[in-house]
Write a protein that holds these residues in place. Sequence first.
Motif, PDB file in Angstrom:
ATOM      1  N   LYS A   3      46.810  18.512  56.606  1.00 17.92           N
ATOM      2  CA  LYS A   3      45.874  18.902  56.604  1.00 17.92           C
ATOM      3  C   LYS A   3      44.706  19.309  55.636  1.00 17.92           C
ATOM      4  O   LYS A   3      45.126  19.482  55.161  1.00 17.92           O
ATOM      5  CB  LYS A   3      46.817  20.436  56.664  1.00 17.92           C
ATOM      6  CG  LYS A   3      45.369  20.937  57.579  1.00 17.92           C
ATOM      7  CD  LYS A   3      45.229  22.606  58.443  1.00 17.92           C
ATOM      8  CE  LYS A   3      46.977  22.713  58.410  1.00 17.92           C
ATOM      9  NZ  LYS A   3      46.870  23.731  59.142  1.00 17.92           N
TER      10      LYS A   3
ATOM     11  N   ASN B  94      64.109  13.451  55.086  1.00 19.73           N
ATOM     12  CA  ASN B  94      63.650  12.473  54.210  1.00 19.73           C
ATOM     13  C   ASN B  94      63.612  10.855  55.689  1.00 19.73           C
ATOM     14  O   ASN B  94      63.111  10.077  55.002  1.00 19.73           O
ATOM     15  CB  ASN B  94      64.751  12.128  53.106  1.00 19.73           C
ATOM     16  CG  ASN B  94      64.730  12.623  51.780  1.00 19.73           C
ATOM     17  OD1 ASN B  94      64.810  14.036  51.820  1.00 19.73           O
ATOM     18  ND2 ASN B  94      64.974  11.804  50.735  1.00 19.73           N
TER      19      ASN B  94
ATOM     20  N   ARG C 153      49.494  11.078  55.545  1.00 24.74           N
ATOM     21  CA  ARG C 153      50.006  10.975  54.864  1.00 24.74           C
ATOM     22  C   ARG C 153      50.495   9.013  54.157  1.00 24.74           C
ATOM     23  O   ARG C 153      51.050   8.611  54.789  1.00 24.74           O
ATOM     24  CB  ARG C 153      51.584  11.608  54.232  1.00 24.74           C
ATOM     25  CG  ARG C 153      52.447  11.747  53.251  1.00 24.74           C
ATOM     26  CD  ARG C 153      53.347  12.687  53.244  1.00 24.74           C
ATOM     27  NE  ARG C 153      53.868  13.215  51.517  1.00 24.74           N
ATOM     28  CZ  ARG C 153      55.476  13.322  51.493  1.00 24.74           C
ATOM     29  NH1 ARG C 153      55.353  14.182  52.727  1.00 24.74           N
ATOM     30  NH2 ARG C 153      55.590  13.452  51.044  1.00 24.74           N
TER      31      ARG C 153
ATOM     32  N   GLN D 185      54.123  18.902  60.028  1.00 18.93           N
ATOM     33  CA  GLN D 185      56.048  19.885  59.331  1.00 18.93           C
ATOM     34  C   GLN D 185      56.842  18.656  59.267  1.00 18.93           C
ATOM     35  O   GLN D 185      57.612  18.792  58.204  1.00 18.93           O
ATOM     36  CB  GLN D 185      56.129  20.386  60.451  1.00 18.93           C
ATOM     37  CG  GLN D 185      56.170  22.226  60.764  1.00 18.93           C
ATOM     38  CD  GLN D 185      56.318  23.231  59.474  1.00 18.93           C
ATOM     39  OE1 GLN D 185      57.181  22.960  58.542  1.00 18.93           O
ATOM     40  NE2 GLN D 185      54.961  24.069  59.068  1.00 18.93           N
ATOM     41  N   GLU D 186      57.101  17.320  59.658  1.00 25.29           N
ATOM     42  CA  GLU D 186      57.871  16.830  59.246  1.00 25.29           C
ATOM     43  C   GLU D 186      57.424  16.008  58.006  1.00 25.29           C
ATOM     44  O   GLU D 186      58.133  15.079  57.732  1.00 25.29           O
ATOM     45  CB  GLU D 186      57.643  15.958  60.437  1.00 25.29           C
ATOM     46  CG  GLU D 186      58.187  16.085  61.601  1.00 25.29           C
ATOM     47  CD  GLU D 186      58.471  15.066  62.975  1.00 25.29           C
ATOM     48  OE1 GLU D 186      58.478  13.939  63.102  1.00 25.29           O
ATOM     49  OE2 GLU D 186      59.180  16.061  63.876  1.00 25.29           O
TER      50      GLU D 186
ATOM     51  N   LYS E 146      50.422  19.282  64.650  1.00 23.02           N
ATOM     52  CA  LYS E 146      51.970  20.563  64.242  1.00 23.02           C
ATOM     53  C   LYS E 146      52.864  19.992  63.637  1.00 23.02           C
ATOM     54  O   LYS E 146      53.353  19.771  62.128  1.00 23.02           O
ATOM     55  CB  LYS E 146      51.348  21.597  64.589  1.00 23.02           C
ATOM     56  CG  LYS E 146      50.705  23.001  64.335  1.00 23.02           C
ATOM     57  CD  LYS E 146      50.859  23.966  65.165  1.00 23.02           C
ATOM     58  CE  LYS E 146      49.950  25.464  63.957  1.00 23.02           C
ATOM     59  NZ  LYS E 146      49.254  24.777  63.111  1.00 23.02           N
ATOM     60  N   ALA E 147      53.627  19.605  64.368  1.00 20.83           N
ATOM     61  CA  ALA E 147      55.337  19.324  64.220  1.00 20.83           C
ATOM     62  C   ALA E 147      54.466  17.846  62.526  1.00 20.83           C
ATOM     63  O   ALA E 147      55.662  17.586  62.081  1.00 20.83           O
ATOM     64  CB  ALA E 147      55.118  18.098  65.486  1.00 20.83           C
TER      65      ALA E 147
ATOM     66  N   GLU F 295      56.693   5.013  44.427  1.00 19.62           N
ATOM     67  CA  GLU F 295      57.853   6.005  43.977  1.00 19.62           C
ATOM     68  C   GLU F 295      57.842   7.733  44.567  1.00 19.62           C
ATOM     69  O   GLU F 295      59.061   7.841  44.685  1.00 19.62           O
ATOM     70  CB  GLU F 295      56.472   7.221  42.439  1.00 19.62           C
ATOM     71  CG  GLU F 295      56.434   6.410  41.316  1.00 19.62           C
ATOM     72  CD  GLU F 295      55.051   4.700  42.142  1.00 19.62           C
ATOM     73  OE1 GLU F 295      54.478   5.601  42.976  1.00 19.62           O
ATOM     74  OE2 GLU F 295      55.191   3.479  41.036  1.00 19.62           O
ATOM     75  N   ASP F 296      57.328   8.112  45.948  1.00 19.01           N
ATOM     76  CA  ASP F 296      57.596   9.043  46.967  1.00 19.01           C
ATOM     77  C   ASP F 296      58.894   8.309  47.279  1.00 19.01           C
ATOM     78  O   ASP F 296      60.448   9.019  47.625  1.00 19.01           O
ATOM     79  CB  ASP F 296      56.574   9.063  47.848  1.00 19.01           C
ATOM     80  CG  ASP F 296      55.225   9.675  47.171  1.00 19.01           C
ATOM     81  OD1 ASP F 296      55.839  10.257  46.298  1.00 19.01           O
ATOM     82  OD2 ASP F 296      54.432   9.546  48.518  1.00 19.01           O
TER      83      ASP F 296
END
Lengths: 235, 235
Positions: free
Chosen positions: A58, A155, A66, A52-53, A48-49, A71-72
């Motif tokens: 999900k 970031n 991820r 969020q980070e 979960k953490a 580009e990100d």
Amino acid sequence: MASTGKQVLVTLRKQIADGILKGGQRLAEIPTAESLGVSRMPVRMAFKALEQEGFLTKAGRGYTVRETSPEDITGAIEVRGVLEGLAARQAVERGLDPNVLPTLKQCLRDGDALFVKGHLTDDDFGSYHDMNCLFHDTIVNASHNPAIAEALARNQHLPFASVKALAVDPNQPEREFRRFYYAHLQHHSIVDALERGQSARAEGLMREHANTTLNYADEEQQNERSRRIRRKTSS
Amino acid sequence: MASTGKQVLVTLRKQIADGILKGGQRLAEIPTAESLGVSRMPVRMAFKALEQEGFLTKAGRGYTVRETSPEDITGAIEVRGVLEGLAARQAVERGLDPNVLPTLKQCLRDGDALFVKGHLTDDDFGSYHDMNCLFHDTIVNASHNPAIAEALARNQHLPFASVKALAVDPNQPEREFRRFYYAHLQHHSIVDALERGQSARAEGLMREHANTTLNYADEEQQNERSRRIRRKTSS
DNA sequence: TTGTATTTAATTGGATCCAATAACCGTTGG
DNA sequence: CCAACGGTTATTGGATCCAATTAAATACAA
């Protein structure tokens, strides 16, 4: 002896940052819990953490690591630039706390001492890293705008995007020396602008300073791209 | 029938946003779980999520509701300005997607239609709000920089700081009309800059556009402050 | 009377259990 | 032969239980 939950969290975070868990890979609770030798509960909390980070997303049932495109990363560095630029400007406009300039000038002296030799050892890179973190943190805190630090914290996660995560290419020591030296000269200019109360100049310099990292990340992308192409042609 | 965990999360979030849970208030797992009629587990999850979102801060044992000072809000709006400014600049520099300008111009026409009457009804404020959200989202998405949207998401939580949370003072309808009309004129200028490829102008306008909200928040602070003073003197 | 230490109580964090849901595979019908 | 439906399985989310840690209160000593 940190608590189990924190331990799991930092372990997974490091595994993602180090690329042990590759982008796009699916993560289930039970296998990771077993591989770490803990129950499912701390893993659930950590997932979960990490979601969020921004490390995990999900994906229906379970999570996937991820994947960050080049580009990100460049986008995140651009964001860091405007945020740190805002910090520098607001620090000047609010008036600098009396301890800010002494701290920054000590950073400058420490950096100067590193560069006089004309080359950098591994320890020097470590010292520069610490000094660099202190320099940036000092300016961000000097803005007295907690929203900036919070936005920046988001970031920190992406590789290359954070101040704390500056990578060194050991194969090109002289190029790295020039890169860090240039960054350090920018530090000098930034302190000069802060000292003179030139808020707009400080903001612009701080933006450009982030761009220095950006250019490096671009080169990394180029290397990675050419490496990929080489791999492709050789296969 | 959303899952229990999500339900708890949105309930607590709403209670914090609505001020039912005041800033600085301590929150323990068991009482909140009992008051919501669920077990401690979804509350634990929600607390962790709310901490990550910046609503709660871990205070030794348990959590406390974060108190937002007026300075926090102004700082967050400043952050929104530079981020949306960056979005506008990058949108121009990358080249606008073909559907961006039509969407924005439709927003301008919708806004124009609202203001020709010379006054705004409650429905009009709602329509303006929707149009405003679409306008800002379109620009942020046009930047193709996901880091901007992520950084902005952090600010959405603070009252007044978000685009979505524009408050209307029903006691001053004509002042509110002028305020929104000015904001809408800024929208026109922003679209003009985007259309002409003036990236720096677009960035500056977008920053100033956030400042319009900032000035309003400042006035809110003034009102609140004078109210507090009045209360203090009358007691 | 105040400070410190010890004890006790309460709250959080971890583990296990159970239920519910979603994905996957096989079978059947069109 | 393909698609759709149903069943089975596995994984997640919620609840309860237990242990560990911390904070508060009380008592004792200086």
